[in-house]
Design a protein around this motif. Structure first.
Motif, mmCIF file in Angstrom:
data_model
loop_
_atom_site.group_PDB
_atom_site.id
_atom_site.type_symbol
_atom_site.label_atom_id
_atom_site.label_comp_id
_atom_site.label_asym_id
_atom_site.label_seq_id
_atom_site.Cartn_x
_atom_site.Cartn_y
_atom_site.Cartn_z
ATOM 1 N N PRO A 150 38.552 46.770 45.160
ATOM 2 C CA PRO A 150 37.117 46.833 44.812
ATOM 3 C C PRO A 150 36.830 47.632 43.530
ATOM 4 C CG PRO A 150 37.463 47.412 47.138
ATOM 5 C CD PRO A 150 38.809 47.314 46.493
ATOM 6 N N TYR A 151 37.782 48.448 43.109
ATOM 7 C CA TYR A 151 37.591 49.260 41.907
ATOM 8 C C TYR A 151 38.134 48.575 40.653
ATOM 9 C CZ TYR A 151 36.573 52.759 45.402
ATOM 10 O OH TYR A 151 36.027 53.430 46.468
ATOM 11 N N GLY A 152 38.793 47.441 40.831
ATOM 12 C CA GLY A 152 39.287 46.671 39.700
ATOM 13 C C GLY A 152 40.476 47.286 38.986
ATOM 14 N N ILE A 153 41.265 48.084 39.705
ATOM 15 C CA ILE A 153 42.467 48.657 39.107
ATOM 16 C C ILE A 153 43.661 48.472 40.046
ATOM 17 C CG2 ILE A 153 41.273 50.365 37.672
ATOM 18 C CD1 ILE A 153 42.088 52.480 39.751
ATOM 19 N N THR A 154 44.842 48.556 39.465
ATOM 20 C CA THR A 154 46.078 48.419 40.234
ATOM 21 C C THR A 154 46.638 49.803 40.564
ATOM 22 O OG1 THR A 154 47.494 48.454 38.283
ATOM 23 C CG2 THR A 154 46.602 46.288 38.964
ATOM 24 N N GLN A 208 47.945 51.380 37.381
ATOM 25 C CA GLN A 208 46.875 51.916 36.541
ATOM 26 C C GLN A 208 46.311 53.195 37.152
ATOM 27 O OE1 GLN A 208 44.208 48.567 36.414
ATOM 28 N NE2 GLN A 208 45.550 47.385 35.081
ATOM 29 N N TRP A 209 46.176 53.216 38.470
ATOM 30 C CA TRP A 209 45.641 54.386 39.157
ATOM 31 C C TRP A 209 46.542 55.594 38.932
ATOM 32 C CZ3 TRP A 209 46.921 58.023 42.786
ATOM 33 C CH2 TRP A 209 45.871 58.784 43.316
ATOM 34 N N SER A 210 47.854 55.401 39.044
ATOM 35 C CA SER A 210 48.770 56.536 38.893
ATOM 36 C C SER A 210 48.685 57.127 37.483
ATOM 37 C CB SER A 210 50.207 56.149 39.251
ATOM 38 O OG SER A 210 50.748 55.253 38.324
ATOM 39 N N VAL A 211 48.495 56.282 36.487
ATOM 40 C CA VAL A 211 48.337 56.765 35.116
ATOM 41 C C VAL A 211 46.992 57.482 34.963
ATOM 42 C CG1 VAL A 211 48.093 56.043 32.697
ATOM 43 C CG2 VAL A 211 49.916 55.075 34.130
ATOM 44 N N LEU A 221 47.972 51.550 29.242
ATOM 45 C CA LEU A 221 46.910 52.204 28.472
ATOM 46 C C LEU A 221 46.055 51.192 27.733
ATOM 47 C CD1 LEU A 221 48.777 55.345 27.094
ATOM 48 C CD2 LEU A 221 47.078 55.264 28.936
ATOM 49 N N ASP A 222 46.665 50.121 27.235
ATOM 50 C CA ASP A 222 45.887 49.060 26.569
ATOM 51 C C ASP A 222 44.861 48.469 27.539
ATOM 52 O OD1 ASP A 222 47.269 49.390 24.186
ATOM 53 O OD2 ASP A 222 48.586 47.652 24.507
ATOM 54 N N VAL A 223 45.297 48.213 28.773
ATOM 55 C CA VAL A 223 44.391 47.647 29.786
ATOM 56 C C VAL A 223 43.293 48.653 30.126
ATOM 57 C CG1 VAL A 223 44.225 46.846 32.181
ATOM 58 C CG2 VAL A 223 46.129 46.082 30.740
ATOM 59 N N LEU A 224 43.677 49.916 30.332
ATOM 60 C CA LEU A 224 42.690 50.944 30.688
ATOM 61 C C LEU A 224 41.704 51.178 29.547
ATOM 62 C CD1 LEU A 224 45.004 53.490 32.542
ATOM 63 C CD2 LEU A 224 43.385 51.855 33.563
ATOM 64 N N ASP A 225 42.170 51.037 28.319
ATOM 65 C CA ASP A 225 41.296 51.166 27.157
ATOM 66 C C ASP A 225 40.280 50.025 27.139
ATOM 67 O OD1 ASP A 225 40.310 52.253 24.791
ATOM 68 O OD2 ASP A 225 41.890 51.405 23.537
ATOM 69 N N LYS A 226 40.739 48.806 27.396
ATOM 70 C CA LYS A 226 39.837 47.650 27.443
ATOM 71 C C LYS A 226 38.801 47.788 28.547
ATOM 72 C CE LYS A 226 42.960 44.309 25.390
ATOM 73 N NZ LYS A 226 43.946 43.271 25.625
#
Length: 131
Positions: free
Chosen positions: A15-19, A22-25, A55-60
């Motif tokens: 529901p938060y749209g992250i994996t 990504q969460w661990s980072v 980081l590219d994904v989290l930046d987007k």
């Protein structure tokens, strides 16, 4: 077992749209604002190309900001956006609860033994990678 645990956590994070990756980072950035990418890779147990991709994904997704490192012009320092504070406030308790559920019925002695075994396996992996 690791994939199954990650799958459960992925379901909680959906529901938060992250994996979970990504969460661990994000969690590491949350713990230390202004962390550099190399240290982030070490703390999250990921290689440099994987960290860059995450980081590219989290930046987007506008969850992090990269700022030039004044000490090293080639490097960037990573900062969480305000949205991450709310995300962590909601997801850290979920992760802790899941961890408690995963170790239910396991004694402290057994967990210590498991940690020693996992540490030894990690040392063996490091040794193999250094060869």
């Amino acid at each position: 077992m690791s994939r199954r645990m990650s799958s459960i956590f992925a379901g909680l994070l959906k529901p938060y749209g992250i994996t979970p990756e990504q969460w661990s980072v994000l969690y590491q950035v949350h713990l230390q604002e202004g962390i550099n990418q190399k240290e982030l890779a070490l703390r999250s147990g990921k290689d440099q190309p994987s960290i860059t991709r995450i980081l590219d994904v989290l930046d987007k997704k506008e969850l992090i900001q990269r700022k030039p490192d004044p000490a090293d012009r080639r490097a960037y320092l990573i900062y969480a956006t305000p949205a991450v504070q709310e995300l962590m406030k909601e997801t850290i308790p979920m992760e802790l609860k899941l961890n408690d559920e995963l170790i239910a019925g396991i004694t402290d002695e057994q967990l210590e033994s498991l940690n020693r075994i996992m540490d030894q396996i990690n040392k063996n992996i490091d040794r193999i990678l250094m060869e």
